[in-house]
Design a protein around this motif. Structure first.
Motif, short mmCIF file in Angstrom:
data_model
loop_
_atom_site.label_atom_id
_atom_site.label_comp_id
_atom_site.label_asym_id
_atom_site.label_seq_id
_atom_site.Cartn_x
_atom_site.Cartn_y
_atom_site.Cartn_z
N GLY A 55 95.10 -5.45 42.13
CA GLY A 55 96.08 -6.20 41.33
C GLY A 55 96.73 -7.30 42.14
N CYS A 56 96.98 -7.03 43.42
CA CYS A 56 97.61 -8.02 44.29
C CYS A 56 96.70 -9.24 44.41
CB CYS A 56 97.88 -7.39 45.66
SG CYS A 56 98.70 -8.49 46.80
N ARG A 57 95.39 -8.98 44.55
CA ARG A 57 94.45 -10.10 44.62
C ARG A 57 94.47 -10.92 43.33
NH1 ARG A 57 89.90 -7.04 45.94
NH2 ARG A 57 90.56 -6.18 47.91
N GLN A 58 94.58 -10.21 42.20
CA GLN A 58 94.63 -10.93 40.91
C GLN A 58 95.90 -11.78 40.81
OE1 GLN A 58 93.95 -8.38 37.45
NE2 GLN A 58 92.78 -7.02 38.78
N VAL A 59 97.01 -11.26 41.32
CA VAL A 59 98.27 -12.03 41.27
C VAL A 59 98.11 -13.32 42.08
CG1 VAL A 59 100.69 -12.06 42.02
CG2 VAL A 59 99.75 -10.01 40.91
#
Ligand code: PLP
Length: 451
Positions: A399-403
């Protein structure tokens, strides 16, 4: 007449009735309150200080304690009718002392700024010298900004950061020895490295100054042992309760080993002058409902769940910094040691454009002036982002990468047309916004509220 035993007997009844009454009789306000809950579900805050409170804390803040006027503190209350208030305040004080391993805690300050004002007014005479971090280097406005009372009443000297974004301790020491401030203030609103409180204390001792540490931004990391504690290093520590501590709007004043030592130049101890600085000098009756909410938040901050959340706050900051570096962004200092990551904007995009463009896609950020920016420039050149809300949403590595991917794509799609104006194709904006809302639904804040 029979006593009605079912209606409005307790706190839960009052809260339910209150919401029902608002919906029935003040729909305009009720709809605004609901709209805000909806906004919090559907947007992602990357503001370093942002933090959602637990429903239990919200409930305590809306309790019937709001009806009690209680000037003074437990043991020296100037009012009758305070038996429950005294117990609530004792609970909050006990929890604050336990959580921070402090010898003294004052829980009445209405905000972090008030706590700073109260401590400074207790320790300084008008015209005395105060040494604090410059606001444009990450310091808080209360550290002597000319537009704030501290700048008007005290002679404020400011230190800053090096080009790597580190506090310039050599500068702190030389300013302290040259100006002999009565108080040195350490702490920051926009700083991504560990603050060396022991080093500050050594400088304060050498210069004959009192050390005040403000941990408003890092109180959760301090409470869970992920950042060194200033409680014994500083003479006095302040924090607001609504940032990492996940509490209501308010402040705390804490002391460690110096709690019962005499304030240099005064006949009274730190605990005594601080008590009096809050009431009667700077505040009247405390907001007892908020003290109850502080107790609720401090209680939650002692749980394994809070500890795990602060663990995610730290690891997400490392991941965030790494992901921006991998995208070719400059991260101030190359990394983060707390919950914040500072990145330098590029391609002619100013802080104000980035803020508005990102918000149009559902991402809320703080802009910041990162090192190297000309002082005359009115527009911020960087973002200061934090991981508190991401951690509460249980956002993982993926999710952090997506953010980061979304932030970078939004900034790439923006065409700046000056310092404040920009163009972002409406269809593209709508698509990016939909992706962000999808992400928010995948990592719902409701899970945090319900856990
Ligand atoms: C937020 C903050 C405060 C206090 O803020 P209030 O909104 O007045 O509670 C104080 N110091 C620092 C470093 C802060 O970041």
């Amino acid at each position: 007449m029979a006593v009605n035993t079912v209606q409005l007997q307790d706190q839960a009844d009052l809260l339910r009735r209150g919401m029902a009454d608002l919906r029935a009789e003040d729909l305009e306000l009720a709809m605004l309150l609901d709209a805000e809950v909806e906004r919090q579900h559907r947007t992602l805050s990357l503001v370093p200080s942002s933090c959602a409170v637990k429903p239990r804390t919200l409930a305590a803040s809306a309790s019937a304690l709001v009806n009690v006027t209680a000037e003074g503190t437990r043991g020296s209350r100037h009012r009758a009718g305070c038996e429950n208030v005294d117990r609530v305040e004792s609970l909050a004080i006990g929890r604050a002392r336990e959580l921070f391993d402090a010898h003294y805690a004052h829980v009445q300050s209405h905000s972090g700024s008030h706590a700073n004002a109260q401590v400074l007014s207790a320790l300084l005479e008008p015209g005395d010298t105060l040494l604090g971090m410059a606001p444009d280097h990450g310091g808080h406005l209360t550290y002597g900004s000319p537009s704030i009372f501290t700048g008007a009443y005290y002679k404020a000297i400011r230190y800053g950061t090096t080009a790597e974004g580190l506090i310039d301790y050599a500068q702190v020491r030389s300013l302290a020895l040259a100006h002999r401030p009565r108080v040195i203030l350490c702490g920051a609103s926009a700083y991504s490295r560990v603050v060396d409180f022991e080093r500050f204390r050594a400088i304060a001792d050498e210069a004959g100054a009192i050390l005040l540490a403000d941990i408003s931004h890092i109180a959760g990391l301090v409470a869970t042992g992920r950042h060194p504690s200033p409680i014994n290093a500083a003479h006095v520590t302040t924090t607001c309760t609504h940032k990492q501590l996940g509490g209501p709007r308010g402040g705390l004043i804490l002391c460690g080993r110096d709690a019962h030592t005499k304030v240099p130049g005064l006949r009274a101890t730190f605990s005594r002058v601080l008590d009096q600085a809050v009431f009667p000098r700077m505040q009247g009756a405390p907001a007892v409902n908020m003290i109850a909410a502080k107790a609720a938040a401090l209680g939650y901050a002692m749980t394994a769940e809070f500890d795990a959340c602060m663990g995610r706050v730290r690891s997400l900051a490392d991941e965030l910094a790494g992901a921006f570096l991998a995208r070719g962004y400059e991260v101030v200092g190359g990394r983060s040691e707390n919950h914040t990551v500072q990145i330098r904007l590029r391609d002619g995009i100013s802080g104000s454009i980035a803020e508005v463009a990102l918000e149009s896609c559902g991402i809320v950020v703080n802009t910041h002036r990162v090192p190297g920016q000309a002082r005359a420039c009115a527009v911020d050149n960087g973002l200061c982002i934090g991981t508190g809300s991401m951690a509460q949403r249980n956002i993982d590595t993926d999710g952090c990468r997506q953010v980061v991917d979304l932030v970078c794509r939004i900034l790439q799609q923006v065409t700046p047309l000056g310092e404040h104006e920009y163009r972002l194709e409406p269809a593209m904006q709508a698509q990016l916004r939909a992706e962000l809302e999808h992400l928010c639904a995948k990592y719902p804040i409701a899970d945090y509220w319900e856990s």
